[in-house]
Write an enzyme that holds these catalytic residues in place. Structure first.
Site, PDB file in Angstrom:
ATOM      1  N   HIS A 168      41.572  33.498  44.795  1.00  0.00           N
ATOM      2  CA  HIS A 168      41.958  33.104  43.437  1.00  0.00           C
ATOM      3  C   HIS A 168      42.517  31.685  43.453  1.00  0.00           C
ATOM      4  O   HIS A 168      42.696  31.098  44.526  1.00  0.00           O
ATOM      5  CB  HIS A 168      42.989  34.083  42.850  1.00  0.00           C
ATOM      6  CG  HIS A 168      44.225  34.247  43.662  1.00  0.00           C
ATOM      7  ND1 HIS A 168      45.177  33.265  43.808  1.00  0.00           N
ATOM      8  CD2 HIS A 168      44.668  35.288  44.408  1.00  0.00           C
ATOM      9  CE1 HIS A 168      46.151  33.698  44.573  1.00  0.00           C
ATOM     10  NE2 HIS A 168      45.862  34.924  44.980  1.00  0.00           N
TER      11      HIS A 168
HETATM   12  P1  TYD Z   1      46.855  39.974  44.578  1.00  0.00           P
HETATM   13  O1  TYD Z   1      47.317  38.729  43.906  1.00  0.00           O
HETATM   14  O2  TYD Z   1      45.619  40.639  44.024  1.00  0.00           O
HETATM   15  O3  TYD Z   1      46.644  39.722  46.100  1.00  0.00           O
HETATM   16  P2  TYD Z   1      45.754  38.567  46.760  1.00  0.00           P
HETATM   17  O4  TYD Z   1      46.742  37.531  47.224  1.00  0.00           O
HETATM   18  O5  TYD Z   1      45.012  39.167  47.894  1.00  0.00           O
HETATM   19  O6  TYD Z   1      44.840  38.017  45.678  1.00  0.00           O
HETATM   20  O7  TYD Z   1      48.062  40.997  44.544  1.00  0.00           O
HETATM   21  C1  TYD Z   1      47.895  42.357  44.842  1.00  0.00           C
HETATM   22  C2  TYD Z   1      48.847  43.173  43.996  1.00  0.00           C
HETATM   23  O8  TYD Z   1      50.197  42.837  44.285  1.00  0.00           O
HETATM   24  C3  TYD Z   1      48.646  42.963  42.508  1.00  0.00           C
HETATM   25  O9  TYD Z   1      48.731  44.224  41.881  1.00  0.00           O
HETATM   26  C4  TYD Z   1      49.826  42.128  42.077  1.00  0.00           C
HETATM   27  C5  TYD Z   1      50.891  42.470  43.092  1.00  0.00           C
HETATM   28  N1  TYD Z   1      51.766  41.319  43.384  1.00  0.00           N
HETATM   29  C6  TYD Z   1      53.044  41.282  42.843  1.00  0.00           C
HETATM   30  O10 TYD Z   1      53.462  42.178  42.101  1.00  0.00           O
HETATM   31  N2  TYD Z   1      53.847  40.210  43.147  1.00  0.00           N
HETATM   32  C7  TYD Z   1      53.435  39.196  43.948  1.00  0.00           C
HETATM   33  O11 TYD Z   1      54.200  38.224  44.191  1.00  0.00           O
HETATM   34  C8  TYD Z   1      52.099  39.237  44.481  1.00  0.00           C
HETATM   35  C9  TYD Z   1      51.580  38.128  45.340  1.00  0.00           C
HETATM   36  C10 TYD Z   1      51.320  40.312  44.184  1.00  0.00           C
END
Ligand code: TYD
Length: 139
Positions: free
Chosen positions: A53
């Site tokens: 992302h």
């Molecule tokens: P996501 O952003 O999809 O992970 P990646 O870095 O692999 O793209 O995050 C996974 C899940 O964790 C999503 O449901 C959101 C949650 N999350 C939080 O609640 N707080 C945070 O700081 C982060 C990074 C993720």
């Protein structure tokens, strides 16, 4: 416009000691922003990728506290792969770059610092949308 040239490896202090080494990072110092969030990624199964992302505003700093992984940054035109494999340096990733984390080694631990609290609206999760925003100059 932000490009992959703006993503940089930052060396951290390394205090060598027979008792074990120590490194550290401070906000607005080695980490070039005020830290509003930290999170970590661990127990990544072989072959998995994380973090595909971009952020509109959030800046981040990523350290491989243990093990190794690659961070691929992409500005919509060029891509660059940074291998993080030591706990005494980190990768600064400005807002406005697509980034993905791949090739996690067994038992790797990725520590991330962000300049913003978690804000779903700050995320761009569709690559097509990222490319559109990049190419019309609004990211
Ligand atoms: P996501 O952003 O999809 O992970 P990646 O870095 O692999 O793209 O995050 C996974 C899940 O964790 C999503 O449901 C959101 C949650 N999350 C939080 O609640 N707080 C945070 O700081 C982060 C990074 C993720």
């Amino acid at each position: 416009m932000i490009s992959i040239q703006d993503a940089t490896i930052i060396e951290l202090p390394k205090i060598l000691d027979a008792r074990g080494n120590l490194s550290f990072a401070e906000q607005n110092n080695q980490i070039p922003f005020e830290i509003k969030r930290t999170y970590w990624i661990y127990d990544v199964p072989g072959g998995e990728a994380r973090g595909g992302h971009a952020y509109r505003k959030n800046e981040e700093f990523i350290i491989a506290l243990s093990g190794a992984f690659d961070v691929i940054v992409d500005d919509g035109t060029n891509k660059k792969t940074f291998t993080l494999s030591r706990s005494y340096y980190g990768l600064y990733v400005p807002a406005g770059l697509w980034r993905e984390m791949v090739n996690f080694s067994t038992n790797s631990l990725a520590l991330e610092f962000g300049s913003m609290p978690y804000a779903p609206a700050d995320y761009i999760r569709e690559y097509d949308e990222f490319i559109k925003l990049k190419h019309n100059g609004s990211l």
